[in-house]
Structure formats: structure tokens, C-alpha cells
Design a protein around this motif. Structure first.
Motif, PDB file in Angstrom:
ATOM      1  N   THR A 198       6.494  11.966   9.325  1.00 41.19           N
ATOM      2  CA  THR A 198       7.933  12.232   9.432  1.00 41.19           C
ATOM      3  C   THR A 198       8.771  10.969   9.249  1.00 41.19           C
ATOM      4  N   ASP A 199       8.144   9.838   8.911  1.00 40.01           N
ATOM      5  CA  ASP A 199       8.917   8.621   8.655  1.00 40.01           C
ATOM      6  C   ASP A 199       9.838   8.832   7.453  1.00 40.01           C
ATOM      7  N   ASN A 200      11.019   8.211   7.502  1.00 34.03           N
ATOM      8  CA  ASN A 200      12.016   8.471   6.456  1.00 34.03           C
ATOM      9  C   ASN A 200      11.593   7.950   5.094  1.00 34.03           C
ATOM     10  N   TRP A 201      10.769   6.892   5.044  1.00 39.09           N
ATOM     11  CA  TRP A 201      10.390   6.328   3.746  1.00 39.09           C
ATOM     12  C   TRP A 201       9.559   7.305   2.918  1.00 39.09           C
ATOM     13  N   VAL A 202       8.946   8.286   3.580  1.00 38.98           N
ATOM     14  CA  VAL A 202       8.147   9.255   2.847  1.00 38.98           C
ATOM     15  C   VAL A 202       8.777  10.647   2.874  1.00 38.98           C
ATOM     16  N   GLU A 203       9.471  10.988   3.962  1.00 39.06           N
ATOM     17  CA  GLU A 203       9.955  12.361   4.109  1.00 39.06           C
ATOM     18  C   GLU A 203      11.120  12.686   3.173  1.00 39.06           C
ATOM     19  N   VAL A 204      11.970  11.720   2.860  1.00 37.67           N
ATOM     20  CA  VAL A 204      13.109  11.992   1.972  1.00 37.67           C
ATOM     21  C   VAL A 204      12.767  11.757   0.503  1.00 37.67           C
ATOM     22  N   TRP A 205      11.551  11.466   0.216  1.00 36.64           N
ATOM     23  CA  TRP A 205      11.031  11.296  -1.135  1.00 36.64           C
ATOM     24  C   TRP A 205      11.032  12.659  -1.837  1.00 36.64           C
ATOM     25  N   ASP A 206      11.525  12.728  -3.051  1.00 36.28           N
ATOM     26  CA  ASP A 206      11.618  14.008  -3.760  1.00 36.28           C
ATOM     27  C   ASP A 206      10.253  14.646  -3.982  1.00 36.28           C
ATOM     28  N   SER A 207       9.213  13.834  -4.068  1.00 38.19           N
ATOM     29  CA  SER A 207       7.861  14.355  -4.293  1.00 38.19           C
ATOM     30  C   SER A 207       7.107  14.626  -2.993  1.00 38.19           C
ATOM     31  N   TYR A 208       7.832  14.633  -1.875  1.00 35.86           N
ATOM     32  CA  TYR A 208       7.178  14.801  -0.568  1.00 35.86           C
ATOM     33  C   TYR A 208       6.426  16.126  -0.475  1.00 35.86           C
ATOM     34  N   ASP A 209       7.053  17.229  -0.889  1.00 35.09           N
ATOM     35  CA  ASP A 209       6.379  18.523  -0.820  1.00 35.09           C
ATOM     36  C   ASP A 209       5.141  18.547  -1.708  1.00 35.09           C
ATOM     37  N   SER A 210       5.228  17.929  -2.869  1.00 31.89           N
ATOM     38  CA  SER A 210       4.067  17.843  -3.753  1.00 31.89           C
ATOM     39  C   SER A 210       2.961  17.021  -3.109  1.00 31.89           C
ATOM     40  N   PHE A 211       3.321  15.936  -2.432  1.00 26.22           N
ATOM     41  CA  PHE A 211       2.355  15.080  -1.749  1.00 26.22           C
ATOM     42  C   PHE A 211       1.640  15.839  -0.631  1.00 26.22           C
ATOM     43  N   VAL A 212       2.407  16.581   0.173  1.00 26.06           N
ATOM     44  CA  VAL A 212       1.787  17.369   1.245  1.00 26.06           C
ATOM     45  C   VAL A 212       0.882  18.441   0.657  1.00 26.06           C
ATOM     46  N   ASN A 213       1.347  19.102  -0.389  1.00 25.75           N
ATOM     47  CA  ASN A 213       0.566  20.175  -1.015  1.00 25.75           C
ATOM     48  C   ASN A 213      -0.764  19.663  -1.555  1.00 25.75           C
ATOM     49  N   SER A 214      -0.765  18.542  -2.231  1.00 28.35           N
ATOM     50  CA  SER A 214      -1.971  18.064  -2.912  1.00 28.35           C
ATOM     51  C   SER A 214      -2.844  17.183  -2.040  1.00 28.35           C
ATOM     52  N   VAL A 215      -2.246  16.218  -1.332  1.00 25.57           N
ATOM     53  CA  VAL A 215      -3.023  15.235  -0.575  1.00 25.57           C
ATOM     54  C   VAL A 215      -3.353  15.726   0.834  1.00 25.57           C
ATOM     55  N   ILE A 216      -2.362  16.255   1.531  1.00 24.90           N
ATOM     56  CA  ILE A 216      -2.573  16.646   2.927  1.00 24.90           C
ATOM     57  C   ILE A 216      -3.244  18.017   3.021  1.00 24.90           C
ATOM     58  N   LEU A 217      -2.824  18.965   2.176  1.00 28.98           N
ATOM     59  CA  LEU A 217      -3.376  20.325   2.239  1.00 28.98           C
ATOM     60  C   LEU A 217      -4.446  20.589   1.189  1.00 28.98           C
ATOM     61  N   ASN A 218      -4.594  19.703   0.209  1.00 31.31           N
ATOM     62  CA  ASN A 218      -5.611  19.832  -0.839  1.00 31.31           C
ATOM     63  C   ASN A 218      -5.511  21.163  -1.582  1.00 31.31           C
ATOM     64  N   ARG A 219      -4.286  21.566  -1.896  1.00 31.95           N
ATOM     65  CA  ARG A 219      -4.039  22.770  -2.685  1.00 31.95           C
ATOM     66  C   ARG A 219      -3.882  22.388  -4.156  1.00 31.95           C
ATOM     67  N   ALA A 221       0.837  -1.205   0.000  1.00 34.54           N
ATOM     68  CA  ALA A 221       0.000   0.000   0.000  1.00 34.54           C
ATOM     69  C   ALA A 221       0.870   1.252   0.000  1.00 34.54           C
ATOM     70  N   ALA A 222       1.956   1.225   0.779  1.00 32.56           N
ATOM     71  CA  ALA A 222       2.847   2.384   0.819  1.00 32.56           C
ATOM     72  C   ALA A 222       3.505   2.605  -0.540  1.00 32.56           C
ATOM     73  N   ALA A 223       3.920   1.526  -1.195  1.00 34.08           N
ATOM     74  CA  ALA A 223       4.514   1.648  -2.526  1.00 34.08           C
ATOM     75  C   ALA A 223       3.514   2.212  -3.524  1.00 34.08           C
ATOM     76  N   GLU A 224       2.250   1.809  -3.403  1.00 38.79           N
ATOM     77  CA  GLU A 224       1.214   2.353  -4.292  1.00 38.79           C
ATOM     78  C   GLU A 224       1.018   3.847  -4.049  1.00 38.79           C
ATOM     79  N   LEU A 225       1.022   4.258  -2.775  1.00 40.85           N
ATOM     80  CA  LEU A 225       0.890   5.686  -2.462  1.00 40.85           C
ATOM     81  C   LEU A 225       2.025   6.477  -3.093  1.00 40.85           C
ATOM     82  N   LEU A 226       3.252   5.973  -2.960  1.00 37.11           N
ATOM     83  CA  LEU A 226       4.400   6.677  -3.528  1.00 37.11           C
ATOM     84  C   LEU A 226       4.299   6.765  -5.048  1.00 37.11           C
TER      85      LEU A 226
END
Length: 806
Positions: free
Chosen positions: A363-384, A295-300
Motif C-alpha cells: 500500500t506504499d504510495n510509490w507503488v500503489e499510484v502507479w498506473d500498472s499497479y493492477d497489472s503488477f498485482v494480477n501477474s506478480v502477486i496473484l500469478n494470473r 531495486a524498486a525502480a527496476e521492479l517498476l
């Protein structure tokens, strides 16, 4: 003992009497220490004030113009127990285009009692409305306090500067005991607008991330009215008792009106589940489980930017590790899994707001050091909306000229995709209040509707942003106009005075004489004089539309805004106060969830008396010393959170239920489809504990009787127009006959007239679908590659440097 022996013994013991001082030199006296002992101790010690929410690592705090905020001033009495009053205010220095000082704007004074036990540093909360600078270039506002002890004297704490937030910028509050884990957020590209990094490295364009000190009481407001400058709250690892009951209530109110709460993984989920906020969770936790690597790999994979070169590495990392924890539990019926997250990120709409609950730690490393992390937070977490990096075209400007302007050829711009906007208040916060923000159909300035491409129903101000205290909004302007028309107070002119005096004298002398002369009872004319005088006074008062004697009146129009399924509501009152003689009024709220202020820019009340905000004297704050001169109407704007005793509920089809302790009359239910087709159902009267079945018909406006009291039919029609309602939403608009409790005005008026218009949001438009950014900043990174081009005539190899834009 013989005398010679005694003398010898005494001689030998003399050194013992001298002691250590007899054989060692005395310690030199420290002159500085002696001076310190002699120096008188200061009567008071103070700390710089802080404004909530406060970041524990900031040396200078931040304020948002036009918004009400909570602050704290800490004071210690060093000599004795002290009682007194603390007066606080904020001010901004106005400047012209050349940044020369032109004047000063101050907030209303905030006054509260203080009790200082000797030797204890105590913090005292107060509230203030941050003044509005006349230019976006003004970056500082001062906050100062004065302590006036009962024993006499004055302690001036001095002015403390605070940074000014931009109009599009809002607080992003992280509730955590591990602030070091969230330093990544401080530099995220969704936090800053890219332009501010170039020209103002300390500036922010979107969010100011603050991590309050969690070791003591959290420096957070205890009312939603002071949370309007906060867009996002991330709850990390705080315990369930970290917030006071009032702070939890304020947070619950804030979510319903558009706040975004992020519940960060297992620890946060378990903490909130044990509080009064448990009813907002999308997933009620039951246990911790191992994170599903597939599931985590699919999210990434599904949320990666197309050009992300770290994806393969991150997928391999998550598949190779098995120590990551996720949360499991019962999904709320109103909750959904965010698209393309493999059910690892859950979302739930609560009123206008949203609660986002990742089942893993952000803040887990498998997601936080991902290059698309800021994009993920912007779109999925903040819905911008998705964004795109663009290299600016500087034309023929030389590198030297660009450097002088603070730019160079490598500078990039991060735009919302398809626009030229780098930052937008309508995107950064979803918090809205109808009386502050709504652009109502039929307004005089239709051009205002184009001020944000992301929200054409809300006003966006360049300095204050969205949801600032607003005396010029469409709704407040409408209330004031109707209130002025309803009050109808007119000061009589000289012609009325002369005409009334002439009629009075004619009736008093010749008519009175002739009538009783004809009756042959001339002596009765003297007895008729008092009666004629009283009748004349009544006539004059009616002509002037004033009451006889020392009359007081209050006229109130209000708008109540609530959300289906929640019993607490936001109430805005516009009150006109008239007094036939000069008087000072006090408006007292019953709870902390209230605030009031005179209208900005109202005509000169011809009084030098400035009203003040008083807190902690009674149950709630009050506006005191509100002076109304004789034969004048003066207006005051108040807002508060009220409890209706129950919620309004709609099943989504035809059944409408009221559990509130008020009766709604002249009610209409309006709903609008995703395609913009509108329907109206006439509800009529909806009493407490009543359920009604409604019938919808296609229509773009309500038809209402035009004889409702205080022009309330016009208010209902404006608020119920389809053009004022976003697609995919529905609302109930009704009237409440009279005024709601919660505010006491003293002295009490003999005449009181009031009407309240209610807006109950039944359904809000769906959230935008999360879309990843178009590209990454690393796509534009310049790299130098050394290539061998072959042998020259000398037989050596010639290295050449090629600058390539990836």
C-alpha cells in the motif's frame, strides 16, 4: 419553650417541610417513557447472522453455492439464564426461465446446543452447505435459525438474505486493522470482470474482497473444509495472536491444497514469524532495512505495461524518497525471487499453494499510484495470465439501442490475452481437491476436459466453480460404482422364495421320511426337523447374500490425498451402510475437521426422516438420524482432515522416505516431465519409518495385479495414469489396507470392509511466468482537443472539437 413561641416556630418551618416541590412545579411526566416502563421486555434479542469470512462494512453477506461454510447467529436472553438448541438452515428458491417460483432447495438442518447467560449477547457458530440454485440468475439465498429453549417456546430469527457469488468468484480476505488502506483493491480491475461492472454494478466476477473485523475473534472458519470458497488471504498488520490455534491449522491446511497467502511487508512478516505458520515464510525476518531505490525502480520498470505513462514519475518518486522500509532476513532453501522484481518479491511453493512475500508494503504510495499497479498485482502477486482491454465491435447498432441494453460505444472488455474469457474459476483459485475437482483419464465425458483453457485437469462448474462439495465428480462416481459392485446386496425375488420353499418342503417331508423309513428309525424323523430348518435358513440366507439375523454391515472405499513434507491429509470416504432391519445411524467425527452428507440424487430411501448436522455436542460434528430402511444399502459421502503422524518425503532423485504411521502397499511413483514424458517406479510396500531407493522406467501407465481387494487395482490404475497428471508434476499412488481412524459409526456393524487409496503429491508443476498486461484502460480514454484551424472570412478564429481515441 412557651406555647405561643412554639406555635410560631412550627408555622415558620412548614415551607421547609414542603421543600422544593412547594416552590417549583413538578417535572411533567413523559407519557412515552411511562408506556415504555409498562411495556414487557422481549425475552430474546437477536442480530442478523453472518457468514464467514465476513466483511465489517457489508450490510448483506455473501455465500458461495455448493460449498460448506461457517456462520454465526448472535442471541441474548433478556429475562433469565437459558439453555436450548439452535437449528439453522439455508434455502434457495428455484425459478424457471421466466423467474417464476418452481420450488425450494434446503440445506441439511444444523443443530447445536446453546447456553445463554442473562443479559449477554453470545454468538454461536454452525456449519451448512450452501444450496445450489438452478440458474446463475438467482442472486439471493436465505439463512434462518430457530432457538428452542428447554423451558418451552420457539424463537424464530427470521430469514436473512445473502448475496450469491458467481461460479468464477472467490473470497479475497484481507487481515488488517487499517481497512481504509485497502479500498484500492475493491475497485481493482482484477477484482471485477469488466462485464459485471456494466450490467451489474454490485456484481463481482473474480474476487470479493472482504476485510473482517479484527477487534475481536476473527470471523474466519476453523477448518479447511469451510475455506474452499477462499482463494487468497492477505496478512497485513495483525498481531501473532489474532487467530485461534484452529484457524491457524485451517490456514496451514488450506495453503497446502492450493491457497495463496500474501504476506504484506515487514509488519506481517514479523507477526507470522512468531506463529505456527512461520514454517511457510519464504524469508524469515531478522531486521528492517531501508528500501533499495534502485531495486524498486527496476521492479517498476520491468513490470510496467508498455503504454504506462506514469513510469517515469514513479521512478523519480522512489529515487527522491528514503523513508520506505523493507524486510531483511534468511531466505528459505525452497523460496525463490519472483522474476523481474529485483528480489523484492519472494515466493515459495507449499504443496499446491503459494506464499508470496513482498519485502515492502503493497500500500506504499510509490507503488500503489502507479498506473500498472493492477497489472503488477494480477501477474506478480496473484500469478494470473496477462490481460488485454478490447473495445467491442457493436456493428451497426445505434447509440440509442446500446443505451437501452446498458452499453455504449465506449464500453471495454478485459479479456485474458489470447482468449475470449473475462473470468475463470481455474485462474482465480488454485485450490483443488482430487475427489471434488479432478478430471480423470478414461472418464465417460471427455468433453469436460475443454471447459477451461487454463486447467484441463479440473472440472469447472458454471454455478459452483471449483472445489465445491461434489457427488458427481469423476473420483466420487468411481468410488460409488466400485462400492456398489463390491457390496453385492441383492434382494431375493419371488422365484427364489418359491424355489427355496419347495426344496425345504421336499427335504422336510418326503426325503426325511424315506431316509429314516429305510433306516427303520422313523421316530428320528421328528428330531431331524429342527436341524433341517436351520440348514434351510442358512441356505436361503446365502442365496440371498444376506446374513442370518439382524445383520449390519458397512463397506468403505476412500481416497486419501496429501502433499509431500506435510503430515496432514484430506480423506474422502464413500460408505455403504446396510441393515437387515430399519435403523438410524450417527456418524461422529473426532475433530472439527470433518463433515458428512447423504449422496445428492440417490434413489428414494423410502424414509421421511431427514438427517441433520450436529455440532458442538462432542469433539467434532456428526451426521445424525441417517436412516437406513430394512434390507437396503444407503450411501454417505464424508470428508475430513486427518493427521498421518508424519510426512512422505522424496529427494527429487531416487530416495523415498515415509514418516507416516500407516503402511502403504502396492505403491507406484509416477513422474512427468515438462515435455510430457512419463516415468514409473514400482515401490511396492512402504512401511512406516522406511526409506527406499526407487528405479524409474519410461511408461505411461502402471501395471498392477488385478486381484486386489475391493477392485482397488482399478482405482490405483485410474489415479496413476499419465493422462491424469499435469506435466512437470509427480505423485505417489498406493493402497492402505483397511480404514483410517477418525470416524465412528453407531450402531456398530458386525461386518466391516474397507480399502483406502492414497495419493501423495510429490511435486507440482511450476507456476506460470508473470507477464504484464498488454494495455491499460487509460489507453482508450477519450480526450477532447481544441485546435485552431485559422481565420474565417470575418477574421475570427474558429475552434473545432476533435474526438480522439488515444
Amino acid at each position: 419553650m412557651p406555647r405561643p413561641a412554639f406555635l410560631l416556630f412550627a408555622l415558620l418551618t412548614v415551607p421547609l417541610i414542603v421543600g422544593c416541590e412547594g416552590c417549583t412545579p413538578a417535572t411533567p411526566t413523559d407519557p412515552d417513557a411511562a408506556d415504555n416502563e409498562k411495556a414487557p421486555e422481549e425475552a430474546y434479542s437477536t442480530k442478523p447472522p453472518i457468514v464467514f469470512p465476513s466483511d465489517q462494512s457489508e450490510s448483506i453477506g455473501t455465500v458461495k453455492p455448493g460449498h460448506w461454510m461457517t456462520a454465526e447467529q448472535s442471541i441474548r436472553s433478556n429475562k433469565s439464564d437459558t439453555r436450548g438448541e439452535l437449528t439453522s438452515r439455508s434455502e434457495v428458491i428455484l425459478r424457471d426461465v421466466n423467474m417464476e417460483k418452481t420450488g425450494t432447495i434446503r440445506s441439511l438442518d444444523s443443530i447445536r446446543p446453546v447456553v445463554l447467560p442473562k443479559g449477554q449477547m453470545r454468538g454461536f457458530d454452525f456449519r451448512f452447505r450452501c444450496p445450489i440454485p438452478n440458474s446463475i440468475e438467482i442472486r439471493r439465498i436465505n439463512l434462518a435459525s430457530q432457538l428452542v429453549p428447554r423451558s418451552g417456546g420457539v424463537l424464530d430469527t427470521g430469514g436473512q438474505p445473502f448475496n450469491v457469488m458467481r461460479g468464477s468468484e472467490y473470497f479475497f480476505v484481507v487481515l488488517s486493522q487499517r481497512p481504509e488502506r485497502f479500498t484500492r483493491l475493491q475497485t481493482a480491475n482484477w477484482t471485477r470482470s469488466f462485464e459485471s461492472e456494466i450490467q451489474d454494478p454490485t456484481g463481482h466476477g473474480n474476487y470479493r474482497v472482504v476485510v473482517p473485523d479484527a477487534s475481536d475473534l476473527l470471523p474466519l472458519p476453523e477448518t479447511m473444509l469451510d475455506l474452499t470458497s477462499t482463494a487468497v488471504v492477505l496478512w497485513d498488520d495483525l498481531s501473532e495472536d489474532a487467530l485461534t490455534p484452529q484457524q491457524k491449522t485451517a490456514l496451514a491446511d488450506w495453503i497446502r491444497f492450493g491457497g495463496r497467502l500474501i504476506v504484506n511487508g515487514p509488519t506481517a512478516s514479523e507477526s507470522i514469524a512468531n506463529t505456527a505458520l512461520a514454517d511457510v515464510l519464504p524469508l524469515l525476518p531478522t531486521s528492517n532495512i531501508e528500501l533499495d531505490s534502485d531495486a524498486a525502480a527496476e521492479l517498476l520498470t520491468k513490470n510496467s505495461v508498455a503504454t504506462d505513462r506514469s513510469l517515469e514519475k514513479q521512478v523519480e518518486l522512489i529515487r527522491s524518497e528514503s523513508s520506505h522500509i523493507a524486510i531483511d532476513g534468511r531466505l528459505d532453501p525452497d523460496a525463490t525471487a519472483v522474476d523481474n522484481t529485483a528480489s523484492l518479491v519472494l515466493s515459495r511453493r507449499i504443496g499446491r499453494g503459494v506464499v508470496v512475500q513482498p519485502r515492502f508494503d503493497l500500500t506504499d504510495n510509490w507503488v500503489e499510484v502507479w498506473d500498472s499497479y493492477d497489472s503488477f498485482v494480477n501477474s506478480v502477486i496473484l500469478n494470473r495470465p496477462p490481460r488485454e482491454y478490447v473495445a467491442p465491435d457493436h456493428g451497426d447498432i445505434s447509440q440509442e439501442e446500446l443505451a437501452e441494453q446498458g452499453y455504449n460505444a465506449n464500453d471495454l472488455r478485459l479479456y485474458f490475452q489470447g482468449t475470449t474469457l473475462r473470468s475463470d474459476a481455474a485462474v482465480n483459485t488454485e485450490f483443488r481437491l482430487t475427489t471434488r475437482d479432478s478430471l480423470l483419464a478414461g472418464g465417460d465425458d471427455e468433453a469436460k476436459k475443454s471447459n477451461s483453457p487454463f486447467d484441463r485437469f479440473s472440472r469447472v462448474d458454471a454455478v459452483t466453480g471449483i472445489s465445491a462439495w461434489n457427488d458427481s465428480s469423476d473420483a466420487v462416481t468411481m468410488l460409488q460404482q466400485k462400492l456398489t459392485s463390491e457390496a453385492g446386496i441383492e434382494i431375493p425375488g419371488s422365484s427364489l422364495v418359491i424355489r427355496s420353499l419347495a426344496i425345504y418342503l421336499v427335504v422336510l417331508v418326503p426325503v426325511n421320511y424315506v431316509v429314516f423309513r429305510l433306516m427303520n428309525r422313523l421316530e428320528y424323523a421328528w428330531f431331524a426337523v429342527p436341524l433341517i430348518a436351520v440348514i434351510g435358513a442358512i441356505f436361503a440366507a446365502r442365496q440371498a447374500r444376506l446374513d442370518i439375523g439382524f445383520a449390519r454391515s458397512t463397506t468403505e472405499l476412500a481416497i486419501l490425498e496429501a502433499h509431500a513434507g506435510y503430515p496432514r491429509a484430506h480423506l474422502t470416504r464413500m460408505i455403504g451402510i446396510y441393515n437387515s432391519l430399519s435403523s438410524r445411524y450417527e456418524l461422529q467425527f473426532r475433530t472439527v475437521d470433518g463433515i458428512a452428507a447423504p449422496l445428492d440424487g440417490e434413489p428414494d430411501p423410502n424414509t421421511a426422516i431427514e438427517p441433520v448436522i450436529r455440532t458442538s455436542f462432542e469433539e467434532g460434528p456428526s451426521l445424525a438420524d441417517f436412516a437406513v430402511n430394512s434390507n437396503r444399502m444407503r450411501y454417505v459421502h464424508t470428508e475430513e482432515m486427518v493427521d498421518l503422524g508424519g510426512a512422505i518425503r522424496f529427494d527429487g532423485d531416487r530416495t523415498l522416505t515415509s514418516e507416516a504411521d500407516v503402511d502403504f502397499v502396492d505403491a507406484f511413483l509416477i513422474r512427468k516431465s515438462e515435455t510430457g514424458q512419463s516415468e514409473v517406479a514400482v515401490v511396492g510396500t512402504l512401511e512406516r519409518d522406511e526409506t527406499k531407493t526407487v528405479e524409474f522406467r519410461e511408461s505411461d501407465r502402471v501395471r498392477i495385479a488385478d486381484d486386489l481387494p475391493m477392485h482397488s487395482h482399478d482405482l490405483i490404475a485410474r489415479l496413476a495414469r499419465a493422462d491424469s497428471i499435469p506435466n512437470g508434476s509427480s505423485r505417489l499412488v498406493a493402497r492402505i489396507d483397511g480404514s483410517l481412524p477418525g470416524l465412528e459409526i453407531s450402531p456398530t456393524a458386525s461386518q466391516q470392509t474397507a480399502q483406502t487409496i492414497a495419493i501423495i503429491h510429490i511435486k507440482h508443476a511450476d507456476l506460470r511466468e508473470p507477464v504484464a498486461d498488454k494495455n491499460l484502460v487509460s489507453d482508450f480514454r477519450r480526450v477532447n482537443r481544441i485546435e485552431t484551424t485559422g481565420n474565417d472570412t470575418t477574421g475570427s478564429t474558429t475552434p473545432q472539437t476533435e474526438t480522439q481515441v488515444k
